[in-house]
Scaffold this motif. Structure first.
Motif, PDB file in Angstrom:
ATOM      1  N   TYR A   1      56.372 144.462 -18.389  1.00 14.51           N
ATOM      2  CA  TYR A   1      56.385 143.088 -18.896  1.00 14.51           C
ATOM      3  C   TYR A   1      55.047 142.390 -18.628  1.00 14.51           C
ATOM      4  O   TYR A   1      54.518 141.679 -19.493  1.00 14.51           O
ATOM      5  CB  TYR A   1      57.527 142.287 -18.269  1.00 14.51           C
TER       6      TYR A   1
ATOM      7  N   GLN B  40      58.681 131.633 -17.278  1.00 16.39           N
ATOM      8  CA  GLN B  40      59.782 132.214 -18.049  1.00 16.39           C
ATOM      9  C   GLN B  40      61.121 131.976 -17.343  1.00 16.39           C
ATOM     10  O   GLN B  40      61.264 132.270 -16.155  1.00 16.39           O
ATOM     11  CB  GLN B  40      59.561 133.714 -18.240  1.00 16.39           C
ATOM     12  N   ASN B  41      62.067 131.427 -18.063  1.00 15.55           N
ATOM     13  CA  ASN B  41      63.418 131.174 -17.545  1.00 15.55           C
ATOM     14  C   ASN B  41      63.421 130.295 -16.296  1.00 15.55           C
ATOM     15  O   ASN B  41      64.360 130.332 -15.494  1.00 15.55           O
ATOM     16  CB  ASN B  41      64.144 132.494 -17.224  1.00 15.55           C
TER      17      ASN B  41
ATOM     18  N   GLU C 237      59.133 137.025 -24.633  1.00 17.60           N
ATOM     19  CA  GLU C 237      60.236 136.453 -23.866  1.00 17.60           C
ATOM     20  C   GLU C 237      60.728 137.447 -22.821  1.00 17.60           C
ATOM     21  O   GLU C 237      60.681 138.658 -23.013  1.00 17.60           O
ATOM     22  CB  GLU C 237      61.383 136.063 -24.801  1.00 17.60           C
ATOM     23  N   LEU C 238      61.214 136.906 -21.732  1.00 18.58           N
ATOM     24  CA  LEU C 238      61.710 137.733 -20.632  1.00 18.58           C
ATOM     25  C   LEU C 238      63.229 137.704 -20.601  1.00 18.58           C
ATOM     26  O   LEU C 238      63.842 136.632 -20.490  1.00 18.58           O
ATOM     27  CB  LEU C 238      61.148 137.225 -19.303  1.00 18.58           C
ATOM     28  N   ASP C 239      63.825 138.870 -20.693  1.00 15.27           N
ATOM     29  CA  ASP C 239      65.270 138.998 -20.570  1.00 15.27           C
ATOM     30  C   ASP C 239      65.636 138.810 -19.099  1.00 15.27           C
ATOM     31  O   ASP C 239      65.178 139.573 -18.241  1.00 15.27           O
ATOM     32  CB  ASP C 239      65.711 140.379 -21.052  1.00 15.27           C
ATOM     33  N   PRO C 240      66.412 137.790 -18.782  1.00 12.97           N
ATOM     34  CA  PRO C 240      66.750 137.544 -17.368  1.00 12.97           C
ATOM     35  C   PRO C 240      67.503 138.696 -16.705  1.00 12.97           C
ATOM     36  O   PRO C 240      67.579 138.771 -15.484  1.00 12.97           O
ATOM     37  CB  PRO C 240      67.618 136.274 -17.438  1.00 12.97           C
ATOM     38  N   LYS C 241      68.049 139.603 -17.523  1.00 10.51           N
ATOM     39  CA  LYS C 241      68.789 140.747 -16.980  1.00 10.51           C
ATOM     40  C   LYS C 241      67.928 142.009 -16.887  1.00 10.51           C
ATOM     41  O   LYS C 241      68.429 143.083 -16.586  1.00 10.51           O
ATOM     42  CB  LYS C 241      70.022 141.021 -17.842  1.00 10.51           C
ATOM     43  N   SER C 242      66.643 141.864 -17.159  1.00  6.60           N
ATOM     44  CA  SER C 242      65.770 143.035 -17.231  1.00  6.60           C
ATOM     45  C   SER C 242      65.423 143.632 -15.875  1.00  6.60           C
ATOM     46  O   SER C 242      64.971 144.768 -15.783  1.00  6.60           O
ATOM     47  CB  SER C 242      64.470 142.667 -17.950  1.00  6.60           C
TER      48      SER C 242
END
Length: 451
Positions: free
Chosen positions: A145, A69-70, A89-94
Motif C-alpha cells: 500500500y 486514510q480512514n 483508498e485503504l481497505d480498513p480490513k486489509s
C-alpha cells in the motif's frame, strides 16, 4: 525422550508464531530518524534551499495521506493542494499498518528526489529487513500500500514544472546596469534557481500572491534611502569586526552575540573554503533543514505521537516550499544588488561580510520569509510560548541556542542577515511580513482536521 523433543518442537513453534504475530511498532522517533537521514544525504549532496524544500514536502505529504486514510481526526489534502487527487483508498480490513506504510512511502518518494539514491536505498533496505523479520505478513501488505501511494505522489510531483525548469536558460547578469545583482566572491557562482517562481504552488493562487513592497530605488546618492541601508549594513559589519578583534586581543572565548547569531543562522550550503589553489564546499544545513529540525525538537519535547509528527512535518514543509516559491519569484524579478557588491563599489572596496554572500539576488531575505512562515505554522501547533533549545547546528560545530518561542527564533534568524552582512534591513523586514502573511494564509486555507 520423544515426548521431550515433541514438547520442544511445540515450544519453538509457539515462539515463532508469537514472533510473527507481533505488530510492528513505528514511533515518532522512527519518523524523525528517517527525516534526519534524508537531511544528512541532502547536506552531502549540496542541494540549494529551494530544491531542498521540494525534497522535504512531497515525502511528508505521501506519509500524511496514508495517515489520514480512514482517520476520524485528520483530513486528506486531496482537493486542497493543487493537482492532488486519486490517492489509493485503504481497505480498513486489509491489515495495513498505517504508520509503517507512511514511513515506507516517505522513503520511496525521498529516494527519487535525492542524488545519493544508493545511500538511502541501503538505509531503506536495512529497515525493510528489520520489519520483515518482525512480521513478514504485516510488512508486505503495508509495503504494497505504501508503494501505491508513493507512485501516485511521484506522478503528481512530476507535474510541478521542476523538470522543465532544468532546461531553462541561466540568469543573465548585466554588470553594466547599476543596482542589478552580480555574482559574488569567492566562487562567483551563477544565480541559483532563477526560475523557481515558475514551480507549481501547492496552496498559493500564484507565486506573486504575497508579493512584498517594492525595494527602495537604487541610488549611489549618500542622501538616498538605498545608500543609507547599505551604509547601515556596512556599519553593523564593522562594529562586529571590531568586537571580534577585541575578543581576540583579550584572548577571550566569548564570541560577540551578533556574530554568534549570524553564524548560527548562516544555513548557506554554498559556503566555500579556499586553501591555496584549492576551493571546496563547507557543507551546512539549509534554512529548510534548520526549521525541520526545530519541528523535530518541538515534537520530542511535547512527547508527540506518530500522527502528530507526520502532521507537523507536513504542515511545516508545505509552508517552507511555498515560502521559497514566493521569495524566489521576487528575488529574480527585482534583481537587487547584494550589499557586498554595492559596498565594495561605493563605500569600501576592501569590506567583506562575516557570512559568505549566497548566490542569488538580495530582495527579499529568504531566511526571513521561511523563518517567519515556519514560526507561524509551528506556533499554531505547539502554542505561542513554546520554549526550546535549538541544537540544529551542533553537527557543524556551533553551540545550542535557547528560545522562548518560535517567533523569537524567527526574529533572530531574520536579523542575522544584517549581522552577517548579506542583506539590507528592508529585505529583512519586508521578508518577515511576506512570510508571516503566507503562514497566516496557510493556517486559514488548509484544513488538516475534520470538524
Amino acid at each position: 525422550m520423544k515426548s521431550k523433543i515433541y514438547l520442544l518442537g511445540i515450544t519453538v513453534l509457539l515462539f515463532v508464531s508469537c514472533k510473527k504475530d507481533k505488530a510492528i511498532v513505528i514511533t515518532t522517533n522512527d519518523y524523525c530518524s528517517v527525516v534526519d537521514t534524508v537531511t544528512g544525504i541532502m547536506v552531502h549532496d549540496i542541494f540549494s534551499p529551494p530544491v531542498a524544500s521540494r525534497i522535504y514536502v512531497y515525502p511528508n505529504i505521501a506519509a500524511y495521506e496514508i495517515m489520514a486514510q480512514n482517520s476520524t481526526k485528520f483530513q486528506s489534502l486531496q482537493g486542497q493542494l493543487k493537482g492532488l487527487d486519486s490517492i489509493p483508498e485503504l481497505d480498513p480490513k486489509s491489515g495495513v499498518n498505517k504508520n509503517l506504510a507512511s514511513l515506507i512511502a516517505h522513503l520511496e518518494v525521498s529516494k527519487q528526489l535525492i542524488f545519493s539514491e544508493e545511500a538511502l536505498g541501503k538505509y531503506r533496505d536495512s529497515l525493510y529487513e528489520k520489519w520483515e523479520d518482525e512480521n513478514a505478513e504485516e510488512f508486505l501488505v503495508s509495503k504494497d500500500y505504501g508503494l501505491k501511494v508513493a507512485d501516485r505522489i511521484k506522478k503528481w510531483m512530476g507535474k510541478d514544472n521542476y523538470k522543465q525548469t532544468r532546461t531553462f536558460s541561466k540568469f543573465s547578469v548585466h554588470a553594466d546596469q547599476p543596482g542589478r545583482w552580480q555574482p559574488t566572491p569567492p566562487a562567483y557562482m551563477d544565480g541559483v534557481e532563477p526560475h523557481w517562481g515558475e514551480i507549481r504552488t501547492l496552496v498559493m493562487d500564484s507565486a506573486s500572491q504575497f508579493k512584498p513592497k517594492a525595494p527602495y530605488p537604487f541610488s549611489t546618492d549618500k542622501n538616498s534611502t538605498f545608500y543609507k541601508e547599505a551604509k547601515e549594513t556596512y556599519d553593523v559589519g564593522n562594529m562586529i569586526s571590531k568586537k571580534l578583534i577585541e575578543v581576540e586581543k583579550s584572548k577571550s572565548n566569548k564570541v560577540p552575540e551578533e556574530s554568534a547569531i549570524a553564524s548560527f543562522w548562516d544555513c548557506n550550503p554554498y559556503a566555500t573554503v579556499t586553501q591555496g589553489h584549492m576551493m571546496f564546499a563547507k557543507k551546512k544545513n539549509t534554512p529548510d533543514a534548520h526549521w525541520i529540525n526545530i519541528a523535530k525538537i518541538a515534537l520530542k519535547k511535547s512527547n508527540a505521537d506518530f500522527k502528530t509528527a507526520v502532521f507537523t512535518h507536513t504542515k511545516t514543509s508545505i509552508g517552507i516550499f511555498e515560502s521559497f516559491i514566493s521569495c524566489w519569484d521576487g528575488k529574480f524579478s527585482t534583481n537587487v544588488v547584494r550589499p557586498e557588491t554595492y559596498i565594495n563599489q561605493n563605500i569600501d572596496e576592501n569590506w567583506r561580510p562575516q557570512l559568505q554572500t549566497p548566490p542569488f539576488p538580495e530582495y527579499t531575505s529568504g531566511h526571513s520569509v521561511v523563518s517567519a512562515c515556519s514560526s507561524v505554522l509551528l506556533t499554531s501547533i505547539f502554542g505561542d510560548n513554546f520554549s526550546y533549545v535549538d541544537d540544529s547546528e551542533i553537527p557543524f560545530g556551533l553551540p545550542k541556542r535557547s528560545f522562548k518561542s518560535f517567533k523569537q527564533a524567527a526574529a533572530e534568524a531574520s536579523i542575522s542577515r544584517l549581522y552577517g552582512g548579506i542583506h539590507y534591513r528592508a529585505a529583512i523586514e519586508n521578508g518577515v511580513v511576506q512570510g508571516t502573511n503566507l503562514g497566516i494564509y496557510i493556517n486559514g486555507r488548509i484544513k488538516f482536521f475534520k470538524k
